[in-house]
Design a protein around this motif. Structure first.
Motif, short mmCIF file in Angstrom:
data_model
loop_
_atom_site.label_atom_id
_atom_site.label_comp_id
_atom_site.label_asym_id
_atom_site.label_seq_id
_atom_site.Cartn_x
_atom_site.Cartn_y
_atom_site.Cartn_z
N VAL A 1 -26.43 43.00 15.33
CA VAL A 1 -27.62 42.40 14.69
C VAL A 1 -27.29 42.00 13.25
O VAL A 1 -27.67 40.91 12.79
CB VAL A 1 -28.80 43.39 14.73
N LEU A 2 -26.59 42.87 12.54
CA LEU A 2 -26.25 42.57 11.14
C LEU A 2 -25.37 41.33 11.05
O LEU A 2 -25.62 40.44 10.22
CB LEU A 2 -25.56 43.77 10.51
N LEU A 3 -24.32 41.27 11.86
CA LEU A 3 -23.41 40.12 11.79
C LEU A 3 -24.14 38.83 12.15
O LEU A 3 -23.95 37.80 11.50
CB LEU A 3 -22.23 40.35 12.74
N TYR A 4 -24.98 38.89 13.18
CA TYR A 4 -25.73 37.69 13.55
C TYR A 4 -26.73 37.32 12.46
O TYR A 4 -26.92 36.14 12.15
CB TYR A 4 -26.47 37.92 14.87
N ALA B 1 -21.32 36.27 14.26
CA ALA B 1 -21.82 37.04 15.39
C ALA B 1 -20.75 37.43 16.40
O ALA B 1 -20.73 38.58 16.87
CB ALA B 1 -22.95 36.27 16.08
N PRO B 2 -19.82 36.52 16.80
CA PRO B 2 -18.80 36.94 17.77
C PRO B 2 -17.93 38.10 17.30
O PRO B 2 -17.27 38.73 18.13
CB PRO B 2 -17.97 35.65 17.96
N GLY B 3 -17.93 38.39 16.01
CA GLY B 3 -17.16 39.52 15.52
C GLY B 3 -17.63 40.84 16.10
O GLY B 3 -16.88 41.83 16.09
N ALA B 4 -18.86 40.89 16.62
CA ALA B 4 -19.36 42.12 17.24
C ALA B 4 -18.54 42.47 18.47
O ALA B 4 -18.39 43.65 18.81
CB ALA B 4 -20.83 41.95 17.62
N TRP B 5 -18.00 41.45 19.15
CA TRP B 5 -17.16 41.73 20.32
C TRP B 5 -15.88 42.45 19.90
O TRP B 5 -15.37 43.32 20.63
CB TRP B 5 -16.81 40.44 21.04
N ALA B 6 -15.34 42.09 18.73
CA ALA B 6 -14.14 42.77 18.25
C ALA B 6 -14.41 44.24 17.99
O ALA B 6 -13.59 45.11 18.31
CB ALA B 6 -13.62 42.08 16.99
N ALA B 7 -15.58 44.54 17.41
CA ALA B 7 -15.93 45.93 17.15
C ALA B 7 -16.10 46.72 18.45
O ALA B 7 -15.60 47.85 18.57
CB ALA B 7 -17.22 46.00 16.33
N ALA B 8 -16.78 46.12 19.42
CA ALA B 8 -16.95 46.79 20.71
C ALA B 8 -15.61 46.96 21.42
O ALA B 8 -15.35 47.99 22.05
CB ALA B 8 -17.92 46.00 21.59
N GLY B 9 -14.75 45.95 21.32
CA GLY B 9 -13.42 46.05 21.93
C GLY B 9 -12.57 47.13 21.29
O GLY B 9 -11.85 47.85 21.98
N LEU B 10 -12.67 47.26 19.95
CA LEU B 10 -11.92 48.31 19.26
C LEU B 10 -12.40 49.69 19.71
O LEU B 10 -11.59 50.60 19.95
CB LEU B 10 -12.09 48.16 17.75
#
Length: 536
Positions: free
Chosen positions: A453-456, A463-472
């Motif tokens: 939510v914050l990134l978006y 926003a797509p950076g949230a996928w990197a966090a979830a992937g990590l």
């Protein structure tokens, strides 16, 4: 010669040949995927290449590795998850342990690439603009499939090169079949995209077919200890295991991949040439829509209910499968101290069965993080497709976003409870402690949702950076304990701070702290969203 500008790239058409403009579209597709494609390839490759070292530390002697291979002959629940073992070498155990999952990751990567550059482009209207440049009718589909081929080829090369020390032929066989599974589902996605006008539905249907392929493979391997079941041979994931990498390879199995790719690709090309841009062979049902859509939340539910249902059913089934695996946990571990240590690092030191259950609960939480990120980023999809702008003329931004966030955060609770229900029923244990353990994972899931939510809210481009966090988080939770990473590294994930239940000691402080962090991140994201301009 005609020159037309679309977005940030230029297409120069030189005629009406079916493949005119393919090279330009391919370069554009690769440029758009310059961040996500290397991430998919790198994470999947790292998972595969990290296994030999981890397995060597767990099963240090040939006798221990041979014992694991023998156990698979009698443990149907573990065969259903990982497949049969065809070789007790490090390479053979690597192919057994991670080969199928690597194939699934390659398939997901491929279907996303193909749908993004075909149906998604048509749905947004960009494909119609590009087609004005005298681009061939089959150029977009060709470029999308070539982009998937580049990604799968790079992944196959990485796997083959990285495992060459375990045996060149086996490494090549595993690399080719992992990439082959990816291309089978790339062409399948291209075919499915001809039948629906929605990119989201095309991804969902192809993902459902991927899930069916995994279930068929699991059912076949549960019934047979040598991969000979008809159900296994129906599934492309079953073909991957039946090439028998590092164990007298069956090279003729590659012909099955070639035949499936050629047949599905030919069908997709034939159908693409017989429809108009933006249309499909199964058009969307015309309105008016049934039910009430008098509020932003009702519209959000209408848009996301299919995804919630799919994730719910998937978690219920996955929980049941994990519960069945847990029954064989003690047999798998045996007297191996290193395996026991890894499971205890994942699930706590409360007895091997409770530790294994806690590890499975943690895995459900890690996957639930992918759900909440995808659900939150539905806001991003609505904005970039410009469907949000007319809606926001009548509804405030906070009400619009709030409707989606209720589904995202509430849906995370729902799927975790369903996963716990399946886990308890599959294992045959008391549901109360398992459901409680699943709820303890929710604040960590919410934390990653709050970050999305914050990134978006700050910028749609972030926003797509949230996928990197979830992937990590997924990477640290999955292979971090096996790599014996220090706790300070595992603590980079919110899941590294929650109590390891059932069996462990409940600590309320991390739960309250993570809930507070998730609330703060979400609030900051909503404030930022209210202040920034929408992307046009």
């Amino acid at each position: 010669m005609t020159t037309t500008t679309a977005g940030t790239f230029t297409v120069r058409g030189g005629g009406t040949r079916p493949l005119a403009g393919t090279g330009t579209l391919l370069r554009f597709a690769l440029r758009r995927g310059r961040m996500t494609m290397p991430l998919w390839i790198g994470v999947t490759g790292l998972l595969v290449l990290s296994l030999p070292g981890s397995l060597k530390s767990v099963y240090a002697t040939p006798a221990e590795r041979a014992d694991v291979a023998r156990q698979m002959l009698t443990n149907s629940s573990l065969r259903a998850t990982y497949g049969p073992v065809f070789s007790d070498s490090l390479g053979g155990l690597t192919a057994w342990r991670i080969g199928g999952f690597a194939g699934v990751l390659a398939a997901v990567m491929s279907l996303i690439i193909v749908v993004r550059h075909t149906r998604d482009e048509e749905e947004s209207g960009r494909q119609e603009l590009v087609s004005a440049a005298m681009v061939g009718r089959r150029a977009p589909l060709t470029a999308a499939l070539l982009a998937a081929l580049v990604a799968n080829g790079a992944l196959a090369l990485l796997v083959a090169a990285g495992l060459a020390g375990q045996g060149g032929a086996g490494a090549l066989a595993l690399g080719l079949t992992v990439g082959g599974v990816g291309m089978v589902f790339a062409t399948m996605a291209a075919l499915v995209a001809q039948f629906t006008e929605s990119a989201r539905l095309a991804k969902g249907l192809t993902g459902a077919l991927l899930g069916a392929a995994f279930v068929l493979r699991a059912a076949g391997d549960a019934a047979s200890d040598d991969g000979s079941s008809v159900l296994t041979w129906i599934s492309p994931i079953g073909w991957l295991e039946n090439i028998r990498a590092f164990a007298n390879e069956r090279w003729w199995v590659l012909a099955l991949f070639v035949a499936a790719i050629a047949a599905q690709g030919a069908a997709a090309y034939a159908l693409a040439g017989r429809r108009d841009v933006g249309m499909s062979f199964l058009p969307s049902r015309p309105g008016p829509a049934t039910g009430r859509l008098g509020a932003a939340g009702a519209l959000a539910w209408r848009l996301q209910r299919g995804a919630v249902l799919g994730w719910s059913l998937g978690f219920l089934a996955a929980g049941g499968a994990f519960g069945g695996i847990t029954k064989g946990a003690a047999d798998l571990v045996g007297d191996n101290a290193r395996t026991r240590e890894i499971i205890e690092r994942m699930g706590g030191q409360s007895g091997i069965t409770d530790a294994f259950l806690a590890a499975m609960v943690n895995m459900l939480g890690l996957v639930a993080a992918l759900y909440i990120v995808s659900s939150v980023l539905r806001l991003h999809a609505e904005e970039t497709s410009q469907r949000a702008e007319p809606l926001l003329a009548a509804v405030g931004r906070l009400r619009w976003a709030g409707g989606h966030l209720v589904i995202a955060f509430g849906g995370a609770v729902l799927i975790m409870l369903l996963g716990g229900l399946g886990l308890g029923l599959g294992h045959g244990s008391d549901l109360g402690p398992i459901l409680g353990a699943c709820l303890v994972q929710v604040p960590a899931v919410w934390t990653l949702g709050g970050l999305a939510v914050l990134l978006y809210g700050l910028s749609s481009r972030l926003a797509p950076g949230a996928w990197a966090a979830a992937g990590l988080a997924l990477l640290l939770g999955w292979i971090g304990p096996a790599l014996d990473l220090p706790q300070v590294v595992l603590g980079l994930s919110p899941f590294g701070h929650v109590s390891k239940l059932p069996g462990g000691t409940m600590a309320w402080a991390p739960v309250l702290l993570l809930t507070g962090i998730a609330t703060g991140l979400t609030a900051a994201g909503l404030v930022s969203l209210r202040r920034r301009d929408l992307r046009t």
